[in-house]
Design a protein around this motif. Structure first.
Motif, short mmCIF file in Angstrom:
data_model
loop_
_atom_site.label_atom_id
_atom_site.label_comp_id
_atom_site.label_asym_id
_atom_site.label_seq_id
_atom_site.Cartn_x
_atom_site.Cartn_y
_atom_site.Cartn_z
N GLY A 141 -3.71 13.29 10.13
CA GLY A 141 -4.02 12.71 8.84
C GLY A 141 -3.49 13.51 7.65
O GLY A 141 -3.65 13.08 6.51
N ASP A 143 -0.50 15.51 5.26
CA ASP A 143 0.78 15.08 4.70
C ASP A 143 1.95 15.29 5.66
O ASP A 143 2.99 14.66 5.50
N ASP A 145 1.69 14.89 9.00
CA ASP A 145 1.45 14.10 10.21
C ASP A 145 2.10 12.73 10.03
O ASP A 145 1.58 11.89 9.31
N PHE A 146 3.23 12.53 10.69
CA PHE A 146 3.92 11.25 10.61
C PHE A 146 3.66 10.41 11.86
O PHE A 146 4.27 9.36 12.04
N THR A 148 0.16 9.65 13.35
CA THR A 148 -1.02 8.79 13.37
C THR A 148 -0.86 7.59 12.44
O THR A 148 -1.24 6.48 12.79
N GLY A 149 -0.31 7.80 11.27
CA GLY A 149 -0.07 6.67 10.36
C GLY A 149 0.90 5.67 10.95
O GLY A 149 0.72 4.45 10.82
N TYR A 150 1.94 6.19 11.60
CA TYR A 150 2.91 5.32 12.27
C TYR A 150 2.22 4.47 13.34
O TYR A 150 2.43 3.26 13.41
N ARG A 152 -0.99 3.69 13.65
CA ARG A 152 -1.90 2.70 13.05
C ARG A 152 -1.09 1.52 12.51
O ARG A 152 -1.45 0.36 12.69
N HIS A 153 0.03 1.82 11.85
CA HIS A 153 0.84 0.75 11.27
C HIS A 153 1.46 -0.14 12.35
O HIS A 153 1.39 -1.37 12.27
#
Length: 191
Positions: A141, A143, A145-146, A148-150, A152-153
């Motif tokens: 989570g 800045d 960390d590419f 977990t956001g990926y 989720r998306h």
């Protein structure tokens, strides 16, 4: 009976924290389990795959059908599952190449998502995903960390919006705290 698709992306078989977490989560949830180990070859997309994918299904040649056969199998595994349990080690701030290759194989227009006048719409609604994250130094989570956001998306893009993260992050900084956090989150899944 609940059908779980367990996806392991760690290149490590022994000593993998993400694999350990997916094992614990699957054991806790129970049900019928399909295991997809991404350390077996998941090919990168190539020109033949793209050509086959964009050819209408009823017009595909035998070669094009063969080209898409693994993708069709991977998509069918996701479609059959009620819950996805994904082991996500963070490598160099992002997802492992094998996991990205899996995503490329399952994100198919007209199959797992469709384009509409208001934008893309996922076709795999009503499923749940639990993503077991392990990282040596990257805080989930943060800045940098590419991954977990990926995840989720991309899961939301195909219609899976019920996504829970179990995190054992910064294992090289404070392994005891990382494991304790993950255990607490796993226990909460049973509630």
């Amino acid at each position: 009976m609940t059908h779980i698709l367990r996806i392991d992306a760690s290149a490590r078989r022994d000593g993998s924290v993400s694999r350990d977490l997916t094992t614990q989560i699957v054991d806790l949830l129970g049900g019928e389990v399909t295991i997809r180990d991404l350390t077996t070859a998941i090919p990168q997309l190539d020109e033949a795959w793209i050509g086959a994918n964009f050819t209408p299904a009823d017009q595909r040649t035998a070669q094009q059908q063969e080209t898409l056969s693994l993708s069709d199998t991977l998509v069918a595994e996701v479609q059959a599952a009620d819950t996805l349990v994904i082991g996500l080690p963070i490598y160099n701030f992002g997802v492992p190449a094998a996991l990205k290759a899996w995503v490329d194989q399952i994100a198919r227009a007209g199959v797992t998502f469709q384009y509409t006048e208001t934008g893309p719409k996922g076709l795999l609604e009503g499923k749940r995903a639990i993503v077991a994250v392990a990282s040596g130094g990257t805080e989930a989570g943060s800045d940098i960390d590419f991954a977990t956001g990926y995840m989720r998306h991309v899961l939301g893009f195909i219609g899976i919006t019920d996504v829970t993260f179990v995190t054992a992050d910064r294992l090289m900084v404070d392994p005891d705290a990382a494991h304790k956090t993950a255990q607490t989150q796993i226990e909460a899944l049973a509630a």
